[in-house]
Design an enzyme around this catalytic site. Structure first.
Site, PDB file in Angstrom:
ATOM      1  CG  ASP A   9       5.206 -24.670  26.014  1.00 59.47           C
ATOM      2  OD1 ASP A   9       4.090 -24.370  26.479  1.00 59.47           O
ATOM      3  OD2 ASP A   9       5.449 -24.712  24.794  1.00 59.47           O
ATOM      4  CG  ASP A  11      -0.240 -26.981  23.029  1.00 63.81           C
ATOM      5  OD1 ASP A  11      -0.243 -28.198  23.286  1.00 63.81           O
ATOM      6  OD2 ASP A  11      -1.255 -26.261  23.128  1.00 63.81           O
ATOM      7  CG  ASP A 215       6.857 -23.437  21.247  1.00 70.99           C
ATOM      8  OD1 ASP A 215       6.367 -23.362  22.396  1.00 70.99           O
ATOM      9  OD2 ASP A 215       6.177 -23.359  20.213  1.00 70.99           O
TER      10      ASP A 215
HETATM   11 MG   LIG Z   1       4.341 -23.651  23.184  1.00 68.21          MG
END
Ligand SMILES: [Mg+2]
Length: 275
Positions: A9, A11, A215
């Site tokens: 991922d 961001d 995240d």
């Molecule tokens: Mg993310």
């Protein structure tokens, strides 16, 4: 020896939650490239956004855009072209859902009572998009180049919003509730896209060992499906919840520092166990 592939991922994971910096991961990114371990972006971003970022990070590997809606493999990256791809813009493209026009047409079919209560990206100017997303106009333009779905700003009440989502789902859409937008697309996820791509990378031999990093909860399918899952700490929300408990690492640092910590630890572990 089986190779390794890293699916990540962006961001809040490889990029800092606040300032989008990847600097703390740069030395490791260079080492991985030198070792022939591909870092594959797997994100909600568009192809246009990812092309820019790949250039900035000197990344020449395949990528997965729009939350698993499509996989882009550079033309000629593999010895054999996968069977079910189309060629476009220098890439072999595997799409898991219909294109954007399908979703725009579907948004025109919702009951009349929702009229005026939602606004698709498609109907916004670049300045409106920049205002809403906090991106620069140039970045907003790239973010608006959706190919496999449509983000929608909801303007009505919270209760009506749930009815709106249900109406879309009855029409065959899948709707992800983001912080600012409802993302209207089809049945796809980062985990299935990763699995498909990894099979292609292993064609003619054994598929690489996968390390996935994320995240947020929208990374869960990818984190569940990988051989090794690295949960990158977030300054703004808890770790994603997973069903698996084996080969799961939670980083102590957030963002790109946590990314480097997690990747280094798992790669060392794999190197040790395979001798
Ligand atoms: Mg993310």
């Amino acid at each position: 020896m089986t190779s390794i592939a890293i699916y990540t991922d962006l961001d809040g994971t490889l990029l800092d939650h606040h300032d989008y910096s990847h600097a703390p991961a740069d030395p490791l990114l260079q080492r991985l490239e030198a070792q022939g371990i591909p870092v594959i972006f797997c994100t909600s971003k568009t192809r246009a956004e990812l092309l820019r970022l790949r250039q900035e990070l000197n990344n020449r590997h395949p990528f997965i855009a729009e939350n698993g809606a499509a996989v882009f493999i550079p033309d000629g990256y593999l010895p054999v072209r996968p069977a079910d791809v189309v060629t476009g813009g220098g890439f072999w493209v595997k799409a898991f859902v219909p294109g954007r026009s399908h979703w725009l047409a579907l948004l025109r079919q919702v009951p009349n009572r929702f009229a005026g209560r939602f606004r698709p990206f498609h109907d916004m100017t670049v300045d409106q998009l920049a205002d809403l997303t906090g991106l620069s106009p140039e970045e907003a333009l790239l973010a608006a180049k959706r190919e496999y779905g449509e983000p929608v700003q909801w303007l009505g009440s919270d209760a009506d919003r749930e009815d709106f989502v249900e109406a879309l789902e009855r029409l065959g859409a899948r709707v992800l509730r983001g912080g600012r937008f409802l993302h209207v697309s089809g049945d796809c996820d980062k985990g299935r896209a990763m699995h498909w791509l990894n099979q292609q990378l292993g064609a003619g031999g054994s598929a690489p060992i996968t390390i996935a990093l994320g995240d947020s909860q929208n990374d869960a399918a990818m984190l569940e499906a990988a051989d090794h899952a690295v949960l990158v700490r977030s300054p703004s929300h808890p770790f994603p919840r997973l069903r698996r408990t084996e080969r799961v690492l939670e980083t102590s640092a957030p963002g790109p520092r946590g990314w480097a910590e997690g990747v280094a630890s798992v790669v060392t572990h794999i190197d040790k166990t395979r001798g």
